[in-house]
Design a protein around this motif. Sequence first.
Motif, short mmCIF file in Angstrom:
data_model
loop_
_atom_site.label_atom_id
_atom_site.label_comp_id
_atom_site.label_asym_id
_atom_site.label_seq_id
_atom_site.Cartn_x
_atom_site.Cartn_y
_atom_site.Cartn_z
N SER A 189 6.01 -1.44 0.76
CA SER A 189 4.84 -0.71 1.26
C SER A 189 3.88 -1.64 1.98
O SER A 189 3.54 -2.72 1.47
CB SER A 189 4.13 -0.02 0.09
OG SER A 189 2.90 0.52 0.50
N THR A 238 1.70 4.29 1.30
CA THR A 238 1.49 5.35 0.31
C THR A 238 0.08 5.89 0.49
O THR A 238 -0.86 5.13 0.74
CB THR A 238 1.68 4.84 -1.13
OG1 THR A 238 0.72 3.83 -1.40
CG2 THR A 238 3.08 4.28 -1.32
N HIS A 254 4.58 -0.04 -4.94
CA HIS A 254 3.35 -0.82 -4.82
C HIS A 254 3.31 -1.61 -3.51
O HIS A 254 4.35 -2.01 -2.97
CB HIS A 254 3.23 -1.80 -5.99
CG HIS A 254 3.06 -1.13 -7.31
ND1 HIS A 254 2.05 -0.24 -7.57
CD2 HIS A 254 3.78 -1.23 -8.46
CE1 HIS A 254 2.14 0.19 -8.81
NE2 HIS A 254 3.18 -0.39 -9.38
N GLU A 255 2.12 -1.86 -3.05
CA GLU A 255 1.93 -2.59 -1.80
C GLU A 255 2.51 -4.00 -1.88
O GLU A 255 2.29 -4.73 -2.85
CB GLU A 255 0.43 -2.67 -1.49
CG GLU A 255 0.10 -3.44 -0.23
CD GLU A 255 -1.39 -3.47 0.06
OE1 GLU A 255 -1.82 -4.34 0.84
OE2 GLU A 255 -2.12 -2.62 -0.48
N THR A 266 -1.49 0.44 0.21
CA THR A 266 -1.75 1.51 -0.76
C THR A 266 -3.08 2.15 -0.37
O THR A 266 -4.13 1.53 -0.55
CB THR A 266 -1.81 0.96 -2.19
OG1 THR A 266 -0.54 0.38 -2.51
CG2 THR A 266 -2.13 2.06 -3.18
N HIS A 293 3.17 5.51 -7.52
CA HIS A 293 3.29 5.91 -6.12
C HIS A 293 4.77 6.13 -5.83
O HIS A 293 5.54 5.18 -5.72
CB HIS A 293 2.73 4.82 -5.20
CG HIS A 293 1.36 4.34 -5.59
ND1 HIS A 293 0.22 5.04 -5.25
CD2 HIS A 293 0.95 3.27 -6.32
CE1 HIS A 293 -0.84 4.40 -5.73
NE2 HIS A 293 -0.42 3.33 -6.40
N ALA A 325 6.25 7.27 0.20
CA ALA A 325 5.62 6.50 1.28
C ALA A 325 6.04 7.12 2.61
O ALA A 325 7.13 7.69 2.73
CB ALA A 325 6.04 5.03 1.22
N SER A 367 7.53 2.36 -8.92
CA SER A 367 6.32 2.66 -8.15
C SER A 367 6.28 1.82 -6.88
O SER A 367 6.48 0.60 -6.92
CB SER A 367 5.09 2.38 -9.01
OG SER A 367 3.93 2.90 -8.41
#
Length: 751
Positions: A370, A259, A338-339, A373, A268, A271, A336
């Motif tokens: 992900s 992202t 997220h990493e 981020t 987020h 991606a 979202s």
Amino acid sequence: MSQMPSKDEILQWISDNPTLTSKRDIAKAFGIKGAARIDLKRILKELEAEGHLEKRKKTYRDPERLPPVSVLQISGQTSDGELLARPLEWQGEGVEPVVMVLPRASDPALGEGDRILGRLQEVKGEAHHYEARLIRRIGTNPRKVLGIFRKRDEGGRIVPIDKGDGKEWMVPGDATGGAKDGELVEAEQSGPKGRLGLPRARVITRLGDPSAPKAVSLIAIHQHGIPDEFPDDVIAEADHMKPAGLSGRDDLRDMPLVTIDPADARDHDDAVWAHEDDDPKNEGGHVIWVAIADVAHYVTPASALDREARKRGNSSYFPDRVVPMLPDRLSGDLCSLHEGVPRACIAVRMQIDAHGTKVGHRFVRGLMRSAATLTYQQVQQAMDGAPDEACGPLMEDVIAPLYAAYHALVEARQRRQPLDLDLPERKVVLSDEGKVLSVNFADRLDAHKLIEEFMVLANVAAAETLIARKSPLLFRVHEEPSPEKLETLRDVAEAAGLTLAKGQVLKTAHLNALLHAAGNTDHAEVINMSTLRAMTQAYYAPSNFGHFGLALQAYAHFTSPIRRYADLVVHRALISAHGWGDDGLRPADIEQLEGTAQHISETERRSMVAERDTNDRYLAAFLSERVGEEFTGRISGIAKFGAFVRLDETGADGLVPVRSLGREFFHFDRDAGTLMGSDTGLTIGLGQRVTVKLSEAAPVTGGLAMELVSIEGETVRRGPSGARGKPPRRKHVKAKRKADKVKRKVERSRR
């Protein structure tokens, strides 16, 4: 290091250095060289097989991390009375992390067993692994009220500022939060609903003076009727949601999707990843993946969440807060990307040739994770030769291929010629207290443009797929300018000595030619502003009328379903068109598409006006301490009652009232866009460079009043202070109005 590190030592290094996790980084840290690297590789593979690590391209990461927003359960207290919590959705196989909850003074009391939604921050060197701030308690949804606090004996009352709410709230003495009489406060309901007498509330935030900075956006939210409270049933639905699994989805978790967002982004929803196309038929081409949060999995048709999302239409963004379309449980957590956390998505794989033309695409419903981020600034600095710890390991396999694909898309964009306006976006920067620190013009980095081009391509792919499958959808429509607005733009162009061609079908290329011709002149800003004003407002519609500004035949919004309801409709259309499940577009939804399109077009405009009003108020507050100072700017608008000036420093717009120019009569020529003084001959027109003195700045209304000091370097001569003069006599009074207009245009073009 003389000997091979143990597995525990390697795991500790990776834990302490999460951004230096490639095999090369680990070898360098422990001084491993030559043939010893083979043994290191073996140990890393064993750790991977044992589940302690997972390999992501050329880096090793700890898979057992919590997302930034998580559901927690209060589990007890430390010996010092600190609250501890456990994550209810822990998916790792190792030791469950310990979370310490850091309550604010305004937070409600929490006890063992309470479930909360918390925002997490990972910590190092402590007995606990994360620290959490309360977003809200799960299962509770106290009503919020914004109003003026009025002191009464030990307690007080709150008079709501919302015109439609005439009911006051009683505040007990122990719930005032120290609020003073006349302060603007944000409060929430306390005690059960439906009690006799005035409802009770407790102050949770003191905003001080109603005209103070932190009050600005809240007042705009209420003035424009933007819903900022979620109904109980909506919160309850969101709280019961569980993360989506792999069943029925393509497994995309090994793809290094990343992202790239603003540094202050909390959600987020997109991606990206790109790589060279290995198809021999597409030599020199690229494959671009765009993965978008699968909001449709959680927000199903006719649910309470769906009704509220449609009602809001979109999220609204202000300098100090966001009014989201979806509750935090979804917008900041489950939806979202997220990493390092598995998240449901709908992704599109697009092939472009070496010159940026899309040659194929396909959609999948998947589960991704992900790889990182990142922010726009991080990525741009990395490409400019200064990668940080986060970007360094990603340069070869992720960041460089993204830019290679982007450069091909730039070539295609230049052929397509979308409208190329140059209007810098202003950004209001606030302190924690809400005071304006600065007003900057946001940088336009290649990293921003990269994501924009990828999103445009994905939106086109969504529209094309649904058209091909004869599926109903909502298009993003932007029609060409009206003949009247084009004629006004031609007048402005001619006054600047430029030309906008007539007698042909208007294309964005014609407007770009005008913009580029003005680019290196003093008229660049006024031509850009006038071109923008000539454009029609974009809107949503179930019928396809094309997108003039982007020079595209079919366009749909697909890439931001967390913050736009239109994108959620397109996601559901894709689900139905591909037969991915029963959470797609229903016949009842299709029947309502026209009404939905009109409604969300209106909510979008409502948010834009509220956001603009808020920025204007912040700018007025920022400039209120500089009343009496002189500023440079340019005439941006002409009206019968005065001239509007856009300041160079901040981009703020202020009014120079006609009354401030003296007592002479000013003739307003709507066609020419000028004001002309009857006695001095002073002529004020669009695009002129001016110096003004700020005479008034009103933060409550956002208004700025100015006095004209000079035009094009010449000091302004003011008219007499006595009675108003008469309108200036017209030359060529026997000429027809149209001929007179043409003559004035010619005269201006010769200046």
